[in-house]
Design a protein around this motif. Structure first.
Motif: not given
Length: 66
Positions: A28-33, A37-42, A45-49
């Protein structure tokens, strides 16, 4: 929108017949959740969204889904 590490982010398909896209929140890149978000697909692959209004957070952890 609030998420924690391990939550799933579900992006609903916008076209009839297109499946939902599900990714795991790895950071979680933002404050308080809040986004972004940095996310990972099945496929690993990781990306920020920053999810839009067509997205929901599934707060169940991976162990809860098994």
């Amino acid at each position: 929108m609030h998420a924690s590490k391990g939550d799933r982010l579900v992006v609903h398909g916008r076209v009839v017949g297109k499946p939902d896209h599900v990714v795991e929140v790895v950071e979680v890149l933002g404050p308080n959740g809040t986004p972004p978000y940095r996310v990972r697909s099945e496929n690993g692959h990781e990306t920020i969204m920053s999810p839009g209004p067509d997205s929901v957070v599934d707060h169940r952890k991976a162990a809860d889904r098994e």
